[in-house]
Design a protein around this motif. Structure first.
Motif, PDB file in Angstrom:
ATOM      1  N   GLY A  96       0.798  -1.225   0.000  1.00 20.36           N
ATOM      2  CA  GLY A  96       0.000   0.000   0.000  1.00 20.36           C
ATOM      3  C   GLY A  96       0.825   1.267   0.000  1.00 20.36           C
ATOM      4  N   THR A  97       1.838   1.319   0.846  1.00 19.37           N
ATOM      5  CA  THR A  97       2.675   2.515   0.920  1.00 19.37           C
ATOM      6  C   THR A  97       3.860   2.429  -0.029  1.00 19.37           C
ATOM      7  OG1 THR A  97       2.066   3.004   3.198  1.00 19.37           O
ATOM      8  CG2 THR A  97       4.132   3.917   2.429  1.00 19.37           C
ATOM      9  N   GLY A  98       4.576   1.296   0.040  1.00 20.05           N
ATOM     10  CA  GLY A  98       5.808   1.159  -0.720  1.00 20.05           C
ATOM     11  C   GLY A  98       5.627   1.190  -2.218  1.00 20.05           C
ATOM     12  N   ILE A  99       4.484   0.707  -2.688  1.00 19.87           N
ATOM     13  CA  ILE A  99       4.260   0.685  -4.138  1.00 19.87           C
ATOM     14  C   ILE A  99       3.143   1.657  -4.538  1.00 19.87           C
ATOM     15  CG2 ILE A  99       3.618  -0.768  -6.107  1.00 19.87           C
ATOM     16  CD1 ILE A  99       4.919  -3.131  -4.502  1.00 19.87           C
ATOM     17  N   ILE A 100       1.923   1.415  -4.035  1.00 19.21           N
ATOM     18  CA  ILE A 100       0.788   2.253  -4.444  1.00 19.21           C
ATOM     19  C   ILE A 100       0.977   3.698  -4.006  1.00 19.21           C
ATOM     20  CG2 ILE A 100      -1.705   2.628  -4.205  1.00 19.21           C
ATOM     21  CD1 ILE A 100      -1.930  -0.464  -3.838  1.00 19.21           C
ATOM     22  N   GLY A 101       1.263   3.917  -2.729  1.00 22.12           N
ATOM     23  CA  GLY A 101       1.457   5.279  -2.227  1.00 22.12           C
ATOM     24  C   GLY A 101       2.608   5.997  -2.907  1.00 22.12           C
ATOM     25  N   ALA A 102       3.686   5.265  -3.183  1.00 22.77           N
ATOM     26  CA  ALA A 102       4.843   5.863  -3.854  1.00 22.77           C
ATOM     27  C   ALA A 102       4.494   6.302  -5.266  1.00 22.77           C
ATOM     28  CB  ALA A 102       5.998   4.866  -3.882  1.00 22.77           C
ATOM     29  N   ILE A 103       3.742   5.479  -5.986  1.00 22.12           N
ATOM     30  CA  ILE A 103       3.369   5.824  -7.362  1.00 22.12           C
ATOM     31  C   ILE A 103       2.344   6.960  -7.382  1.00 22.12           C
ATOM     32  CG2 ILE A 103       2.234   4.942  -9.448  1.00 22.12           C
ATOM     33  CD1 ILE A 103       3.658   2.241  -8.846  1.00 22.12           C
ATOM     34  N   VAL A 104       1.398   6.947  -6.457  1.00 27.63           N
ATOM     35  CA  VAL A 104       0.404   8.030  -6.373  1.00 27.63           C
ATOM     36  C   VAL A 104       1.088   9.352  -5.989  1.00 27.63           C
ATOM     37  CG1 VAL A 104      -1.610   8.848  -5.061  1.00 27.63           C
ATOM     38  CG2 VAL A 104      -1.542   6.505  -5.921  1.00 27.63           C
ATOM     39  N   SER A 105       2.182   9.269  -5.260  1.00 24.55           N
ATOM     40  CA  SER A 105       2.904  10.483  -4.860  1.00 24.55           C
ATOM     41  C   SER A 105       3.490  11.228  -6.055  1.00 24.55           C
ATOM     42  CB  SER A 105       4.027  10.130  -3.886  1.00 24.55           C
ATOM     43  OG  SER A 105       3.485   9.643  -2.683  1.00 24.55           O
ATOM     44  N   TYR A 106       3.810  10.514  -7.112  1.00 27.00           N
ATOM     45  CA  TYR A 106       4.415  11.158  -8.286  1.00 27.00           C
ATOM     46  C   TYR A 106       3.523  12.257  -8.874  1.00 27.00           C
ATOM     47  CZ  TYR A 106       5.402  11.889 -13.202  1.00 27.00           C
ATOM     48  OH  TYR A 106       5.598  12.474 -14.418  1.00 27.00           O
ATOM     49  N   PRO A 107       2.260  11.968  -9.269  1.00 28.67           N
ATOM     50  CA  PRO A 107       1.459  13.059  -9.834  1.00 28.67           C
ATOM     51  C   PRO A 107       1.143  14.156  -8.823  1.00 28.67           C
ATOM     52  CG  PRO A 107       0.135  11.063  -9.666  1.00 28.67           C
ATOM     53  CD  PRO A 107       1.543  10.693  -9.327  1.00 28.67           C
ATOM     54  N   VAL A 108       0.966  13.765  -7.567  1.00 28.21           N
ATOM     55  CA  VAL A 108       0.664  14.764  -6.536  1.00 28.21           C
ATOM     56  C   VAL A 108       1.831  15.744  -6.406  1.00 28.21           C
ATOM     57  CG1 VAL A 108       0.279  15.111  -4.060  1.00 28.21           C
ATOM     58  CG2 VAL A 108      -0.952  13.304  -5.272  1.00 28.21           C
ATOM     59  N   MET A 109       3.034  15.215  -6.292  1.00 27.24           N
ATOM     60  CA  MET A 109       4.204  16.079  -6.118  1.00 27.24           C
ATOM     61  C   MET A 109       4.564  16.818  -7.410  1.00 27.24           C
ATOM     62  SD  MET A 109       4.904  15.995  -2.979  1.00 27.24           S
ATOM     63  CE  MET A 109       6.517  16.738  -2.872  1.00 27.24           C
ATOM     64  N   TYR A 131       9.724   7.656  -5.873  1.00 21.53           N
ATOM     65  CA  TYR A 131       9.573   7.457  -4.425  1.00 21.53           C
ATOM     66  C   TYR A 131       9.583   5.984  -4.001  1.00 21.53           C
ATOM     67  CZ  TYR A 131       8.429  12.392  -4.117  1.00 21.53           C
ATOM     68  OH  TYR A 131       8.477  13.752  -4.169  1.00 21.53           O
ATOM     69  N   VAL A 132       9.476   5.063  -4.959  1.00 19.67           N
ATOM     70  CA  VAL A 132       9.360   3.640  -4.611  1.00 19.67           C
ATOM     71  C   VAL A 132      10.528   3.135  -3.750  1.00 19.67           C
ATOM     72  CG1 VAL A 132       9.206   1.281  -5.525  1.00 19.67           C
ATOM     73  CG2 VAL A 132       7.809   3.098  -6.531  1.00 19.67           C
ATOM     74  N   PRO A 133      11.788   3.362  -4.112  1.00 25.63           N
ATOM     75  CA  PRO A 133      12.872   2.817  -3.272  1.00 25.63           C
ATOM     76  C   PRO A 133      12.850   3.310  -1.819  1.00 25.63           C
ATOM     77  CG  PRO A 133      13.739   3.537  -5.391  1.00 25.63           C
ATOM     78  CD  PRO A 133      12.309   4.011  -5.313  1.00 25.63           C
ATOM     79  N   SER A 134      12.677   4.594  -1.615  1.00 23.39           N
ATOM     80  CA  SER A 134      12.697   5.103  -0.238  1.00 23.39           C
ATOM     81  C   SER A 134      11.438   4.687   0.521  1.00 23.39           C
ATOM     82  CB  SER A 134      12.867   6.622  -0.208  1.00 23.39           C
ATOM     83  OG  SER A 134      11.786   7.273  -0.836  1.00 23.39           O
ATOM     84  N   PHE A 135      10.291   4.638  -0.141  1.00 29.05           N
ATOM     85  CA  PHE A 135       9.071   4.205   0.535  1.00 29.05           C
ATOM     86  C   PHE A 135       9.167   2.729   0.901  1.00 29.05           C
ATOM     87  CE2 PHE A 135       5.511   7.442  -0.550  1.00 29.05           C
ATOM     88  CZ  PHE A 135       6.368   8.502  -0.341  1.00 29.05           C
ATOM     89  N   ILE A 136       9.697   1.906   0.005  1.00 31.64           N
ATOM     90  CA  ILE A 136       9.858   0.470   0.300  1.00 31.64           C
ATOM     91  C   ILE A 136      10.807   0.296   1.490  1.00 31.64           C
ATOM     92  CG2 ILE A 136      10.899  -1.690  -0.537  1.00 31.64           C
ATOM     93  CD1 ILE A 136       8.349  -1.492  -1.915  1.00 31.64           C
ATOM     94  N   MET A 137      11.930   0.993   1.479  1.00 30.40           N
ATOM     95  CA  MET A 137      12.881   0.871   2.594  1.00 30.40           C
ATOM     96  C   MET A 137      12.241   1.300   3.908  1.00 30.40           C
ATOM     97  SD  MET A 137      15.583  -0.604   1.753  1.00 30.40           S
ATOM     98  CE  MET A 137      16.377  -0.347   3.316  1.00 30.40           C
ATOM     99  N   GLY A 138      11.510   2.399   3.887  1.00 33.39           N
ATOM    100  CA  GLY A 138      10.832   2.866   5.100  1.00 33.39           C
ATOM    101  C   GLY A 138       9.815   1.865   5.618  1.00 33.39           C
TER     102      GLY A 138
END
Length: 177
Positions: A105-118, A132-139
């Motif tokens: 949910g966060t590492g993949i979906i949230g990271a990808i959704v963050s792209y258009p928002v940002m 954002y995928v690498p840093s979100f996955i690590m977190g």
């Protein structure tokens, strides 16, 4: 008894929100917020997907309003919190499923959704779809590991079941009896 149950849920949710607002900026690594994932998973396991989503949403809104955090506080949390609770419920109480829900949910979906928002709302044009995928996955792996250890310990000692039972609706308890 229903008032007592509702009050306990509100107080528990408020405590999760308060912890999330306080510890997220303190215990963080640049680009990662592992404690937010710990809170998301723990809240999802204790209270379910709806409360976990609401908790992540409230933490994000408070952090954005008072700490100047970008919209990543929302896009990077709400999907993982909800999926964590949904996966936990669908797996009939497997803690690893809650962690996996947070990672997806966060590492993949949230990271990808963050792209258009940002990119479109925040004006960051140098980003790519998977930025954002690498840093979100690590977190999520860091926070998820901590949550896994904590929740497995609580489960082994029987405390997790006591907490979950105390947060259940009184109506459901009566129907089950």
């Amino acid at each position: 008894m229903k008032k007592r149950s509702s009050l306990l849920k509100m107080v528990t949710l408020a405590m999760f929100v308060a912890m999330g607002v306080v510890i997220s900026p303190i215990l963080r690594v640049e680009g990662m917020c592992p404690m937010a994932h710990l809170i998301n998973i723990t809240c999802a396991v204790f209270m379910g997907p709806g409360y976990a989503f609401l908790c992540a949403l409230l933490i994000g809104i408070i952090r954005m309003a008072f700490m100047g955090i970008p919209p990543l506080a929302l896009t990077g949390a709400v999907f993982g919190a909800a999926l964590s609770g949904i996966f936990y419920k669908l797996s009939k109480g497997k803690i690893i499923a809650a962690v996996l829900g947070e990672i997806i949910g966060t590492g993949i979906i949230g990271a990808i959704v963050s792209y258009p928002v940002m990119t479109y709302l925040w004006g960051r044009e140098e980003l790519t779809l998977f930025f954002y995928v690498p840093s979100f996955i690590m977190g999520t792996l860091i926070g998820g590991s901590i949550a896994l250890v904590l929740l497995l310990h609580l489960k082994a000692t029987g405390v997790l079941t006591k907490i979950q039972n105390s947060l259940k609706d009184e109506d459901r308890k009566e129907k089950a009896a």
